[in-house]
Design an enzyme around this catalytic site. Structure first.
Site, PDB file in Angstrom:
ATOM      1  CE  LYS A  95      -0.755   0.001   5.038  1.00 31.88           C
ATOM      2  NZ  LYS A  95       0.037   1.178   5.366  1.00 31.88           N
ATOM      3  CG  ASP A  96       3.543   2.059   2.944  1.00 31.16           C
ATOM      4  OD1 ASP A  96       2.481   2.671   3.185  1.00 31.16           O
ATOM      5  OD2 ASP A  96       4.166   1.405   3.802  1.00 31.16           O
ATOM      6  NE  ARG A 128       2.959   8.752  10.343  1.00 33.37           N
ATOM      7  CZ  ARG A 128       4.010   9.212   9.695  1.00 33.37           C
ATOM      8  NH1 ARG A 128       4.190  10.507   9.566  1.00 33.37           N
ATOM      9  NH2 ARG A 128       4.886   8.395   9.180  1.00 33.37           N
ATOM     10  NE  ARG A 175      -7.910   4.178   3.469  1.00 31.21           N
ATOM     11  CZ  ARG A 175      -8.003   3.469   4.595  1.00 31.21           C
ATOM     12  NH1 ARG A 175      -9.176   2.961   4.980  1.00 31.21           N
ATOM     13  NH2 ARG A 175      -6.934   3.262   5.349  1.00 31.21           N
ATOM     14  NE  ARG A 176      -6.797   3.337   8.827  1.00 29.40           N
ATOM     15  CZ  ARG A 176      -5.582   2.856   9.027  1.00 29.40           C
ATOM     16  NH1 ARG A 176      -4.651   3.630   9.593  1.00 29.40           N
ATOM     17  NH2 ARG A 176      -5.272   1.624   8.682  1.00 29.40           N
ATOM     18  CB  CYS A 236      -1.931   4.974  -0.799  1.00 26.82           C
ATOM     19  SG  CYS A 236      -0.494   5.533   0.132  1.00 26.82           S
ATOM     20  NE  ARG A 276       0.588   3.216  13.860  1.00 28.44           N
ATOM     21  CZ  ARG A 276       0.165   2.479  12.840  1.00 28.44           C
ATOM     22  NH1 ARG A 276      -1.052   2.668  12.341  1.00 28.44           N
ATOM     23  NH2 ARG A 276       0.922   1.554  12.305  1.00 28.44           N
TER      24      ARG A 276
END
Length: 289
Positions: free
Chosen positions: A77-78, A141, A123-124, A233, A147
């Site tokens: 995804k990165d 982050r 997106r979240r 992304c 996290r």
């Protein structure tokens, strides 16, 4: 061979998984070279407020290009859609689940209004707004463990993560709610690994032996949506493909930052049409970006 990777616990687990897969084929040890990326150095910013293109990959890709390492392992995804012309995604091993999960002492449906949610993802944020959560978003982050600890220690009330990372680190006991792929659609490529090497690499054919065809076709469809749109992304776009009986189903959704659904579609075709399906969805969506 030498593999390049980021230095987080998750990145090392992923690199060692690939090492093991390759060792089973070549019966030779592979050494690990840790490379610090720009994204690892930024800990206090929303990703969409900075130039996030290649944030977690460009230094690793540079090491591959300069032959400091033979290949690199990325979270797919990165990986930017416009990969350097001298590099290639040679293999995508079997994909882990792409679902998003909710981490909190509260259930998702019981989360009080004005609770703080740690997130650096547009997106979240858009999905939370779509479900009228009225949350206070705080940049969060760092590694998965960092996290998690911010939630456990009460610095934030909740966060949302990829299930894949928690599974790879055996931390699934912290999951409060597992979202369906349609309810909280993940970013393109989530749960998959990308093994990148030079196009002229003598190791390509060996590495290609650990490619999982169905996983490769799924992420090809998803990432092609972004490629067609010319976006990264970090846009509020969810895209997820699933293969079943040689059919590939691609579900994609675009939201505004406020949570309005601007466009969504669900199309199906043959597994060999992954690229074509991604192009079709991207072209349908481009009028709304």
């Amino acid at each position: 061979m030498i593999v390049g990777t980021r230095g987080s616990k998750l990145a090392l687990v992923q690199a060692n998984y690939v090492k093991k897969c390759l060792f089973n084929i070549i019966k030779e040890e592979i050494s690990i070279n840790i490379v610090k990326t720009t994204g690892d150095k930024i800990t206090d910013s929303q990703l969409y407020n900075i130039d996030s293109k290649g944030l977690f990959t460009k230094e690793l890709d540079k090491a591959v290009l300069e032959e400091e390492v033979d290949f690199a392992v990325h979270s797919l995804k990165d990986v930017p859609t416009d990969l350097n012309e001298d590099l290639e995604i040679v293999a995508v091993p079997v994909r882990e689940t792409p679902n998003e999960v909710f981490i909190s002492k509260y259930q998702w449906d019981e989360l009080p209004k004005k609770s703080s949610l740690g997130s650096s993802s547009l997106r979240r944020e858009a999905f939370c707004n779509h479900y009228n959560k009225e949350l206070e978003l705080k940049p969060i982050r760092g590694s998965i463990e960092t996290r998690l600890n911010k939630v456990i220690n009460g610095e934030v009330d909740a966060t949302i993560m990829a299930e894949a990372g928690l599974k790879r680190l055996n931390l699934t006991q912290h999951i409060q709610t597992r979202f369906s792929l349609e309810f909280f659609t993940p970013p393109a490529g989530q749960g998959a690994l990308a093994i990148i090497t030079r196009k002229d690499s003598s190791s390509k054919e060996i590495i290609r032996k650990i490619n999982h065809y169905n996983s490769f076709q799924e992420v090809l469809a998803e990432k092609t949506v972004l490629e067609e749109l010319g976006v990264g992304c970090q846009w509020p776009i969810g895209s997820v493909a699933k293969v079943k009986n040689n059919k590939l189903q691609l579900y994609s959704i675009l939201l505004s930052q406020k949570g309005e659904i601007l466009y969504k579609t669900n199309i199906e075709g043959h597994i060999k049409e992954a690229y074509k399906l991604g192009k079709e969805v991207g072209s349908l969506m481009e009028d709304y970006v």
